[in-house]
Design a protein around this motif. Structure first.
Motif, PDB file in Angstrom:
ATOM      1  N   SER A  27       0.797  -1.345   0.080  1.00 41.72           N
ATOM      2  CA  SER A  27      -0.070   0.076   0.014  1.00 41.72           C
ATOM      3  C   SER A  27       0.993   1.260   0.016  1.00 41.72           C
ATOM      4  N   ASN A  28       2.067   1.360   0.480  1.00 39.50           N
ATOM      5  CA  ASN A  28       2.786   2.531   0.635  1.00 39.50           C
ATOM      6  C   ASN A  28       4.224   1.889   0.658  1.00 39.50           C
ATOM      7  N   TYR A  29       5.397   2.809   0.382  1.00 40.25           N
ATOM      8  CA  TYR A  29       6.754   2.996   0.710  1.00 40.25           C
ATOM      9  C   TYR A  29       6.909   4.101   1.304  1.00 40.25           C
ATOM     10  N   LEU A  30       7.829   3.918   2.485  1.00 41.97           N
ATOM     11  CA  LEU A  30       8.180   5.213   3.290  1.00 41.97           C
ATOM     12  C   LEU A  30       9.550   5.152   4.004  1.00 41.97           C
ATOM     13  N   PHE A  31       9.898   5.961   4.457  1.00 48.73           N
ATOM     14  CA  PHE A  31      11.118   6.021   5.560  1.00 48.73           C
ATOM     15  C   PHE A  31      10.754   6.287   6.804  1.00 48.73           C
ATOM     16  N   GLU A  32      11.088   5.252   7.702  1.00 47.89           N
ATOM     17  CA  GLU A  32      10.779   5.455   9.027  1.00 47.89           C
ATOM     18  C   GLU A  32      11.772   4.573  10.019  1.00 47.89           C
ATOM     19  N   ASN A  33      12.202   5.128  11.196  1.00 47.03           N
ATOM     20  CA  ASN A  33      12.838   4.728  11.906  1.00 47.03           C
ATOM     21  C   ASN A  33      14.462   4.380  11.270  1.00 47.03           C
ATOM     22  N   GLY A  34      14.635   5.371  10.500  1.00 46.04           N
ATOM     23  CA  GLY A  34      15.994   5.414   9.846  1.00 46.04           C
ATOM     24  C   GLY A  34      16.264   4.388   8.630  1.00 46.04           C
ATOM     25  N   GLN A  35      15.047   3.956   8.227  1.00 47.54           N
ATOM     26  CA  GLN A  35      15.173   3.012   7.071  1.00 47.54           C
ATOM     27  C   GLN A  35      13.940   3.228   5.956  1.00 47.54           C
ATOM     28  N   ASN A  36      14.286   2.618   4.813  1.00 48.43           N
ATOM     29  CA  ASN A  36      13.180   2.595   4.260  1.00 48.43           C
ATOM     30  C   ASN A  36      12.320   1.521   4.420  1.00 48.43           C
ATOM     31  N   CYS A  37      10.983   1.604   4.396  1.00 45.81           N
ATOM     32  CA  CYS A  37       9.895   0.697   4.745  1.00 45.81           C
ATOM     33  C   CYS A  37       9.060   0.443   3.754  1.00 45.81           C
ATOM     34  N   THR A  38       8.221  -0.823   3.767  1.00 45.32           N
ATOM     35  CA  THR A  38       7.388  -1.108   2.873  1.00 45.32           C
ATOM     36  C   THR A  38       5.944  -1.553   3.715  1.00 45.32           C
ATOM     37  N   GLN A  39       4.941  -0.595   3.640  1.00 53.17           N
ATOM     38  CA  GLN A  39       3.516  -1.073   4.119  1.00 53.17           C
ATOM     39  C   GLN A  39       2.928  -2.012   3.154  1.00 53.17           C
ATOM     40  N   ILE A  40       2.378  -3.255   3.869  1.00 52.78           N
ATOM     41  CA  ILE A  40       1.557  -4.177   3.253  1.00 52.78           C
ATOM     42  C   ILE A  40       0.161  -4.235   3.956  1.00 52.78           C
ATOM     43  N   GLU A  41      -1.153  -4.274   3.246  1.00 52.26           N
ATOM     44  CA  GLU A  41      -2.179  -4.329   3.984  1.00 52.26           C
ATOM     45  C   GLU A  41      -2.833  -5.707   3.723  1.00 52.26           C
ATOM     46  N   CYS A  42      -3.553  -6.271   4.551  1.00 51.25           N
ATOM     47  CA  CYS A  42      -4.198  -7.472   4.553  1.00 51.25           C
ATOM     48  C   CYS A  42      -5.614  -7.346   4.826  1.00 51.25           C
ATOM     49  N   LYS A  43      -6.335  -8.026   4.117  1.00 49.29           N
ATOM     50  CA  LYS A  43      -8.035  -7.910   4.553  1.00 49.29           C
ATOM     51  C   LYS A  43      -8.571  -9.360   4.210  1.00 49.29           C
ATOM     52  N   PRO A  44      -9.372  -9.852   5.058  1.00 49.86           N
ATOM     53  CA  PRO A  44     -10.055 -11.115   5.056  1.00 49.86           C
ATOM     54  C   PRO A  44     -11.148 -11.275   3.887  1.00 49.86           C
ATOM     55  N   LYS A  45     -11.047 -12.332   3.170  1.00 49.90           N
ATOM     56  CA  LYS A  45     -11.911 -12.395   2.123  1.00 49.90           C
ATOM     57  C   LYS A  45     -13.279 -12.927   2.766  1.00 49.90           C
ATOM     58  N   ASP A  46     -13.576 -13.207   3.991  1.00 50.06           N
ATOM     59  CA  ASP A  46     -14.601 -13.523   4.569  1.00 50.06           C
ATOM     60  C   ASP A  46     -15.235 -12.176   4.997  1.00 50.06           C
ATOM     61  N   ARG A  47     -16.356 -11.772   4.266  1.00 48.18           N
ATOM     62  CA  ARG A  47     -17.130 -10.286   4.558  1.00 48.18           C
ATOM     63  C   ARG A  47     -17.469 -10.389   5.877  1.00 48.18           C
ATOM     64  N   SER A  48     -17.820 -11.416   6.830  1.00 45.19           N
ATOM     65  CA  SER A  48     -18.519 -11.517   7.991  1.00 45.19           C
ATOM     66  C   SER A  48     -17.397 -11.344   8.985  1.00 45.19           C
ATOM     67  N   SER A  49     -15.942 -11.241   8.618  1.00 46.21           N
ATOM     68  CA  SER A  49     -14.989 -11.298   9.571  1.00 46.21           C
ATOM     69  C   SER A  49     -15.121 -10.089  10.476  1.00 46.21           C
ATOM     70  N   GLU A  50     -14.690 -10.253  11.833  1.00 55.05           N
ATOM     71  CA  GLU A  50     -14.768  -8.997  12.770  1.00 55.05           C
ATOM     72  C   GLU A  50     -13.435  -7.981  12.285  1.00 55.05           C
ATOM     73  N   TYR A  51     -12.493  -8.215  11.488  1.00 56.76           N
ATOM     74  CA  TYR A  51     -11.401  -7.415  11.228  1.00 56.76           C
ATOM     75  C   TYR A  51     -11.894  -6.758   9.756  1.00 56.76           C
ATOM     76  N   GLY A  52     -11.567  -5.493   9.692  1.00 54.72           N
ATOM     77  CA  GLY A  52     -11.679  -4.486   8.326  1.00 54.72           C
ATOM     78  C   GLY A  52     -10.456  -5.028   7.545  1.00 54.72           C
ATOM     79  N   LYS A  53      -9.208  -4.636   8.254  1.00 59.73           N
ATOM     80  CA  LYS A  53      -7.804  -5.034   7.633  1.00 59.73           C
ATOM     81  C   LYS A  53      -6.747  -5.000   8.659  1.00 59.73           C
TER      82      LYS A  53
END
Length: 218
Positions: free
Chosen positions: A132-158
């Motif tokens: 979802s994003n590339y950024l610089f954090e804690n003195g290093q390049n970082c990669t953000q990855i987002e995860c979402k459940p396939k089950d729409r009834s899951s209690e998690y959004g992401k």
């Protein structure tokens, strides 16, 4: 037994991932690279700050450390310490000076999740992953990855993971519940190959003067 200091710890997917049931291969490759690095060490120690926000009441922050070696772990916070040698679990309530002893549970649904389990998510076909994003954090390049459940009834959004490109570690994990609850876990220090002792995953009542022991084992 699992713990999310949890973690053991779901912004919106890129448009390419929102309408698809297929994960971004670059995200999977990134997770696998960090997972392989993680598995190359037997022991790990984490220092963390976990912030929990509730939709209708005051939130809380929990700080502490986690040492793990396979199924063995020692979780230490201001209020309590939880230690498991994979056969026995000790829960030490510091203010009450009381320890509860239980048999370790092998059931993965016991409510505990370790960083190792977070990595295992990418092997499941129940979630979709995307960078979802590339950024610089804690003195290093970082990669953000987002995860979402396939089950729409899951209690998690992401779930959103921030991964250090140089350190090959999880730096931050954020969980977004559909009921408005938000959990943010900052892993401030990750020591790989942490040196443990024979007593790291044991609780000795003799070290705590006057401790009350509640043995709940069968």
């Amino acid at each position: 037994m699992r713990y999310i200091i949890v973690f053991l710890l779901f912004s919106v997917f890129q448009s390419s991932a929102q309408d698809s049931d297929v994960s971004d291969q670059k995200a999977i490759d990134k997770l696998e690279s960090i997972y392989n690095n993680y598995k190359s060490y037997d022991t790990h120690k984490y220092e963390f700050d976990m912030t929990i926000q509730y939709p209708e009441r005051e939130g809380e922050t929990i700080s502490g450390s986690l040492i793990e070696d396979g199924n063995r772990f020692s979780l230490d916070t201001k209020e309590r310490q939880i230690i498991s040698d994979a056969m026995t679990v000790w829960v030490f309530h510091k203010k009450r000076n009381e320890v509860e002893i239980n048999d370790a549970e092998e059931d993965e649904d016991s409510g505990f999740l370790t960083p190792a389990d977070v990595f295992e998510l990418y092997k499941s076909d129940e979630y979709i992953f995307a960078i979802s994003n590339y950024l610089f954090e804690n003195g290093q390049n970082c990669t953000q990855i987002e995860c979402k459940p396939k089950d729409r009834s899951s209690e998690y959004g992401k779930i959103r993971l921030t991964l250090g490109d140089k350190s090959k570690s999880i730096l931050k994990a954020q969980v977004f519940y559909k009921n408005g609850t938000r959990i943010k876990m900052d892993l401030n220090n990750h020591v790989k190959g942490y040196v443990i002792t024979p007593t790291t995953f044991k609780f000795d009542p003799a070290d705590h003067d006057g401790v009350h022991v509640e043995d709940l084992r069968f």
